[in-house]
Scaffold this active site. Structure first.
Site, PDB file in Angstrom:
ATOM      1  N   ILE A 212     -12.299  -1.186  -9.355  1.00 48.29           N
ATOM      2  CA  ILE A 212     -12.497   0.158  -8.842  1.00 48.29           C
ATOM      3  C   ILE A 212     -13.928   0.649  -9.077  1.00 48.29           C
ATOM      4  O   ILE A 212     -14.486   1.389  -8.263  1.00 48.29           O
ATOM      5  CB  ILE A 212     -11.432   1.125  -9.440  1.00 48.29           C
ATOM      6  CG1 ILE A 212     -11.275   2.366  -8.558  1.00 48.29           C
ATOM      7  CG2 ILE A 212     -11.707   1.494 -10.868  1.00 48.29           C
ATOM      8  CD1 ILE A 212     -10.336   2.164  -7.421  1.00 48.29           C
ATOM      9  N   CYS A 213     -14.555   0.180 -10.179  1.00 49.68           N
ATOM     10  CA  CYS A 213     -15.930   0.639 -10.449  1.00 49.68           C
ATOM     11  C   CYS A 213     -16.906   0.087  -9.410  1.00 49.68           C
ATOM     12  O   CYS A 213     -17.862   0.753  -9.023  1.00 49.68           O
ATOM     13  CB  CYS A 213     -16.364   0.282 -11.872  1.00 49.68           C
ATOM     14  SG  CYS A 213     -16.180  -1.446 -12.254  1.00 49.68           S
ATOM     15  N   THR A 214     -16.638  -1.138  -8.945  1.00 48.84           N
ATOM     16  CA  THR A 214     -17.475  -1.713  -7.878  1.00 48.84           C
ATOM     17  C   THR A 214     -17.320  -0.902  -6.604  1.00 48.84           C
ATOM     18  O   THR A 214     -18.303  -0.563  -5.928  1.00 48.84           O
ATOM     19  CB  THR A 214     -17.059  -3.180  -7.603  1.00 48.84           C
ATOM     20  OG1 THR A 214     -17.048  -3.884  -8.827  1.00 48.84           O
ATOM     21  CG2 THR A 214     -17.996  -3.844  -6.619  1.00 48.84           C
ATOM     22  N   ASN A 217     -19.021   2.566  -7.267  1.00 49.84           N
ATOM     23  CA  ASN A 217     -20.445   2.698  -7.591  1.00 49.84           C
ATOM     24  C   ASN A 217     -21.385   1.653  -6.995  1.00 49.84           C
ATOM     25  O   ASN A 217     -22.491   1.990  -6.617  1.00 49.84           O
ATOM     26  CB  ASN A 217     -20.630   2.672  -9.120  1.00 49.84           C
ATOM     27  CG  ASN A 217     -19.769   3.708  -9.792  1.00 49.84           C
ATOM     28  OD1 ASN A 217     -19.718   4.857  -9.361  1.00 49.84           O
ATOM     29  ND2 ASN A 217     -19.043   3.311 -10.826  1.00 49.84           N
TER      30      ASN A 217
END
Ligand SMILES: [Zn+2]
Length: 430
Positions: A212-214, A217
């Site tokens: 989810i961070c990829t 962001n």
């Protein structure tokens, strides 16, 4: 002439039908293994005794059924739980427009029996899980042409569990084929002897879950932008409105949103059809890839059934996305495979991880991939997905730290209702 399996078809079994197959089976020679016992015995086995099960009557299954019937297998069983959809007709060549809506297994069986007299195909319209060990025990060989990882894991574990070292008949070779666009693989699994399907779970190249961070962001791929639109932007903009992946307006919104995001990050490749593919998780099916893989599976089945030549040991992969690259290797057993390995798997996690976080890892890790896991230790239930009362009783543990519930080096058992095996984990804290 040898009596045929369904009794009444010797007359329609015209002489010479298997002339070319008999070239291989009648004489040992340059086409066969030197130890091969050619002659009537092997032909009798193939045509009157060998019972083979085909799982799946879709893109691969249609090819597999046709190939088996034409190479001399005469007692074929097929299981499939689907009905025929109009979109199947371009490649599932045993079906016609009049068959839309009918069960694949039944229509495929009838087609093959009409086309190749003397062959008996017994269909079962339903799930592989409906059948028990006694049913699977009747076969000499099993071939899988499935698109479901879950179903493959189930049949693999079932066949491994069935092996009784005292009874060689209980070992049922499993030949598994799979395709994805221009890529495919065929493999031979000798349950408990070679590596099993579960051993190679981490080789699945399908990455459908992105961190989810990829997505939030640092997007690099068009898929990241599409996931951003569907996972983060849709709920932010539409609140509780449910996304309908069959609604072209919804797909269109996701496409435009993903495209804007892609422009911002200089990412190319966001298209309408990729958007639909990512959100619906569509794997393109290519008829000719299915033909290559199904043919490989059937050649191995023929070699195993007749011992006429050495069979694949044990993994053949075909990559047709960048030219053509193919590769055969021996995939090795994993000692900590929860199905055939017998050893406990070691994992190291942070002391601060909650049970919830651990569950997330069990779902995501390529070599585990257990959806909806239930967790326990030898002395306590940590979290159970079902039945509802037990789920409710164990739910408060989700927030607790694993390190409060399981000592360093302690063991946990992970189960899931969809999988007929359990995973033993030894937990260490970093
Ligand atoms: Zn294994």
């Amino acid at each position: 002439m040898l009596a045929s399996v369904n009794g009444n078809s010797s007359s329609s079994d015209w002489p010479g039908r298997y002339y070319h197959v008999d070239q291989v089976l009648d004489t040992p020679g340059p086409r066969t293994d030197p130890s091969f016992l050619a002659g009537d015995g092997v032909k009798d086995f193939l045509r009157n005794q060998c019972k083979i099960l085909v799982i799946g009557a879709g893109g691969l299954g249609c090819e597999i059924l046709a190939n088996l019937a034409l190479s001399g297998f005469k007692d074929i069983h097929v299981i499939d739980m689907d009905t025929i959809d109009i979109s199947n007709l371009n490649r599932q060549f045993l079906f016609r427009p009049k068959d839309v809506g009918k069960p694949k297994a039944i229509v495929a069986a009838e087609f093959v029996m009409n086309r190749v007299p003397g062959v008996k195909v017994t269909p079962y319209y339903g799930k592989i899980q409906d059948k028990d060990e006694e049913y699977y025990m009747q076969f000499n060989l099993v071939i899988c042409g499935l698109d479901s990882v879950e179903a493959r894991r189930w049949i693999n574990a079932t066949l491994v569990n069935m092996v009784d070292p005292e009874n060689p008949e209980s070992l049922k070779p499993l030949i598994d084929g799979g395709t994805e666009g221009f890529k495919g693989q065929a493999r031979v699994i000798l349950p408990t002897i070679t590596s099993c399907y579960e051993c190679s779970l981490d080789m699945l190249n399908k990455q459908t879950a992105f961190p989810i961070c990829t997505i939030a962001n640092t997007p690099r791929l068009p898929e990241h932008c599409i996931e951003w639109a569907s996972v983060l932007e849709w709920p932010r903009v539409f609140k509780d409105k449910k996304m309908d992946t069959d609604d072209p307006e919804h797909i269109n919104w996701l496409y435009i949103t993903a495209l804007k995001r892609a422009k911002e990050f200089n990412i190319e490749g966001v298209t309408w059809s990729l958007t639909q593919g990512v959100v619906k998780n569509i794997i393109p099916a290519i008829a000719s890839t299915n033909a290559i893989i199904a043919a490989s599976c059937c050649n191995e089945a023929f070699k195993i059934a007749t011992s006429s030549a050495a069979y694949l040991n044990n993994y053949f992969m075909l990559i047709g996305t960048e030219g053509v690259y193919s590769y055969t290797f021996e995939h090795e057993k994993r000692d900590d495979c929860p199905v055939c390995g017998g050893q406990t798997m070691d994992i190291t996690i942070s002391k601060d991880w909650t049970v919830d976080r651990l569950i997330e890892m069990l779902v995501e890790r390529q070599d585990i991939q257990i959806k909806k896991p239930s967790l326990s230790t030898p002395t306590k239930q940590i979290y159970f997905q079902a039945p509802p009362q037990l789920e409710e009783a164990t739910r408060p543990n989700l927030e607790k730290k694993v390190s409060e519930l399981v000592p360093d080096g302690g063991e946990m058992t992970i189960t899931a209702t969809t999988l007929p095996f359990s995973l033993s984990l030894r937990v260490k804290y970093a």
